[in-house]
Design an enzyme around this catalytic site. Sequence first.
Site, mmCIF file in Angstrom:
data_model
loop_
_atom_site.group_PDB
_atom_site.id
_atom_site.type_symbol
_atom_site.label_atom_id
_atom_site.label_comp_id
_atom_site.label_asym_id
_atom_site.label_seq_id
_atom_site.Cartn_x
_atom_site.Cartn_y
_atom_site.Cartn_z
ATOM 1 N N LYS A 129 0.739 -1.157 0.033
ATOM 2 C CA LYS A 129 0.097 0.084 0.015
ATOM 3 C C LYS A 129 0.822 1.209 -0.036
ATOM 4 C CE LYS A 129 -0.370 -0.116 4.990
ATOM 5 N NZ LYS A 129 -1.053 -0.655 6.076
ATOM 6 N N CYS B 13 13.305 24.030 1.379
ATOM 7 C CA CYS B 13 12.478 24.762 0.303
ATOM 8 C C CYS B 13 11.339 23.878 -0.239
ATOM 9 C CB CYS B 13 13.032 25.376 -0.626
ATOM 10 S SG CYS B 13 14.338 26.567 -0.028
ATOM 11 N N HIS C 27 -6.081 -7.295 12.892
ATOM 12 C CA HIS C 27 -4.805 -6.583 13.231
ATOM 13 C C HIS C 27 -4.518 -6.415 14.631
ATOM 14 C CE1 HIS C 27 -1.831 -4.268 11.139
ATOM 15 N NE2 HIS C 27 -2.564 -2.974 11.478
ATOM 16 N N ASP D 57 11.400 22.989 -3.259
ATOM 17 C CA ASP D 57 12.106 22.127 -4.478
ATOM 18 C C ASP D 57 13.569 21.765 -4.344
ATOM 19 O OD1 ASP D 57 9.645 22.136 -5.730
ATOM 20 O OD2 ASP D 57 10.194 24.296 -6.289
ATOM 21 N N ARG E 257 -10.776 -0.525 15.022
ATOM 22 C CA ARG E 257 -10.573 0.432 13.801
ATOM 23 C C ARG E 257 -11.512 -0.096 12.841
ATOM 24 N NH1 ARG E 257 -4.982 0.991 10.644
ATOM 25 N NH2 ARG E 257 -5.288 -1.083 10.304
ATOM 26 N N TYR F 259 15.268 30.715 3.016
ATOM 27 C CA TYR F 259 13.850 31.658 3.686
ATOM 28 C C TYR F 259 14.178 31.972 5.002
ATOM 29 C CZ TYR F 259 11.385 30.421 -0.604
ATOM 30 O OH TYR F 259 11.001 30.286 -1.712
ATOM 31 N N ARG G 42 1.030 -10.605 6.892
ATOM 32 C CA ARG G 42 1.132 -9.246 6.182
ATOM 33 C C ARG G 42 2.184 -8.371 6.446
ATOM 34 N NH1 ARG G 42 -4.034 -9.537 8.819
ATOM 35 N NH2 ARG G 42 -3.407 -7.591 10.009
HETATM 36 C C1 PLP Z 1 -0.276 -1.458 6.980
HETATM 37 C C2 PLP Z 1 -0.885 -2.858 7.414
HETATM 38 C C3 PLP Z 1 -0.155 -3.810 7.531
HETATM 39 C C4 PLP Z 1 1.251 -3.875 7.331
HETATM 40 O O1 PLP Z 1 1.865 -3.391 8.711
HETATM 41 P P1 PLP Z 1 3.419 -3.295 8.709
HETATM 42 O O2 PLP Z 1 3.512 -2.897 10.265
HETATM 43 O O3 PLP Z 1 4.173 -2.350 7.987
HETATM 44 O O4 PLP Z 1 4.171 -4.667 8.473
HETATM 45 C C5 PLP Z 1 -0.719 -5.093 7.946
HETATM 46 N N1 PLP Z 1 -2.134 -5.110 8.034
HETATM 47 C C6 PLP Z 1 -2.920 -4.010 8.001
HETATM 48 C C7 PLP Z 1 -4.321 -4.270 8.289
HETATM 49 C C8 PLP Z 1 -2.255 -2.616 7.581
HETATM 50 O O5 PLP Z 1 -3.062 -1.842 7.838
#
Ligand code: PLP
Length: 704
Positions: free
Chosen positions: A356, A630, A478, A632, A450, A582, A537
Amino acid sequence: MTRSRLPALDLFRLGAAVLVVAIHTSPLESFSPDLDFWLTRVAARVAVPFFLMVSGFFLAKKDQEGIGRFLKKTLLIYLAAVIFYLPMNLYAGGFSPTDWLRGILWEGTLYHLWYFPALIWGVLFTRLLLHLGRRRALPIAAILYLIGLGGDSYYGIVSAFPVIRQFYDLIFSVTEYTRNGIFLAPLFLLLSAANIRLQPPLAAAGFCLTLSAMSAEAFWLHGAGVQRHDSMYLLLPLCMVCLFSLLVGCNSGRCRTARDISLLVYLLHPGCIVAVRGIARLTGTWPILVENSLGHFTAVLTLSAGISGLLYLFRPLPADPKSRSWREIDPEALRYNARVLRQAAGPDCELMAVVKADAYGHGAKTVASLLQKDGVHSFAVACLEEGIALRRAGIRGCILVLGWTDPRQAARLARWRLTQTVADAAHGHALSKTGYNVRVHLAVDTGMHRLGLPADDLAAILEMYRLPGIRIEGIFSHLCVSDSLVADDIDYTKRQAESFRELIKKLKDRGISPGKTHLMASYGLLNCDEPSFDLARAGIALYGVYSDDAPVYHRLELHPVLSLYARVASVRVLSPGESAGYGRAFIAERPTRIAVAAIGYADGLPRCLGVRNGRVLVHGVACPIVGRICMDQLLIDVTDVEGVLPGDTVTLIGRDGSEVIRAETVAEQCGTITNELLSRLGVRLPVVVRSSSSSAAFLKSLFS
Ligand SMILES: *Cc1c(COP(=O)(O)O)cnc(C)c1O
């Protein structure tokens, strides 16, 4: 004596291309057949050996991978030319399937295209010969050349012996000529790689002498009527050594234009011969443009050069990704981390690569493609658009959308075969009603609060499994404090895992197959001793960094995947008391040299880094970022580094020499975690894949 310095090798390519056009148009035929024989069958025969030698000369300086790229490029050009000339082949007719195969493999499908298979086979075969050592390779190549000679200019003489004749019959049953990648190319490739340097006067005299002798040789063979073909002469290699030595002696650098135009002329001139005939017929200029051999040659050359010049002018000029600032991805590090994480997850657990947010700023298409090649079949993204982008980039297997997707987008989920997370019961019902039979994974809330259905609401979860119109292929939860080693947090994580495990058991007890189960993200793998279910994951750890430098339970040795670079735009000197940037936030206390780097907060670099002790590497030395960053650009104090120039590379994350700047350090300086720092690296930073030795693995296995 001052010698002229020219890109002589590349410039001579133009001359060689003109000679090849001459071979195929016989410019002097109308005036003196003998002179034409000398020009096109003797002198012009230096052209192809020259092309081979110049290839060998540059290839000798390349590594395996460079050679692999060269072969790939040559193959692509060859195949494009085969397709380009297909209409001419079909018009001429009479090509059997075996002719096609032989044509493509050896002789080219049109008379001039034989050079490309000869070059490709020549390079491959020469590399094989080199395994015997240079000292043996060259004599073997010379013997092969002599054998080739027997099938070429000397055929009439050697074929008087029946055994030899049978031998050549055998060769000619495979390939029509001996001027190919086995008999002709290796000697010239090796001769140039051997880098024989004669003094220029000697080389010049040698060239005149050997060319004259070769001319005598050719006229003798021609007169005796023994030539089967006239590509190879006994004296040609000697003549080429002198010519090449002469050119190398005054060569300086390269000239892309000459290279590209000579290649185009080489490729296009047979098409131009046909075009000139057509034009001559239509305009009634046949006597001038075709019958008069010099007129014909001039017309073909002018048309070829004109079209080549036009094509060159309008050639695609894509941006150079390393021209300003860029992210560099190390594919070896990525593969290594994936391997380490697979091991940590255990044998029954498959890796789901979380890509992601553009793969945490690493370039999702690049990362997912690399991992797919490495055997990863499951990917996770945050939203529908990211999923579609991956499918468009050719990613197969499961792509799980971790976030909420509006049920009105169900058609897109189905079309792109994406797997949607069910965010709660209402989401599940809404998806079920769309009628698209979307694949889903159920999110279960075990304490993060969540997304997901509450783990203790078994009734609601069971109802999901009864819904029509969705296909539940997995279930996951999660963890929310798995990054912490505080006792209470460890307990919390344990309870989360326990409640997920119990839920799965209850489902199974009721005869429901829950599909793929998954719980752990990176820190789950690093900190928990829980079993890791069907999938893990992994996000941040896959990229070889930790979120921060806090301690973890199983510290895996990971390799950072991303480096961040920018070019120096300008260097200037400030006197004590002068300010820069700046808000005049930096005031020089000593005579100070400031380098301006072409990267800023619009590229995703946190603006606060300037005032938080941020450092970058220039020429392998850590230098402070000064003043305010800045949009850029940013300013670096390079007073203590000698010789910093515009165009030099600045390392913002990664290694330069013995110094390293870690993403963890930069994130900490900015009061954030690497996840945020990296995922914000902007779209304005092109992704460049570091060339790796293993991507040329198949060539390596061929040669070494
Ligand atoms: C982003 C995300 C992950 C990955 O998490 P990391 O800590 O980067 O490994 C896994 N599961 C869910 C639901 C996430 O949103």
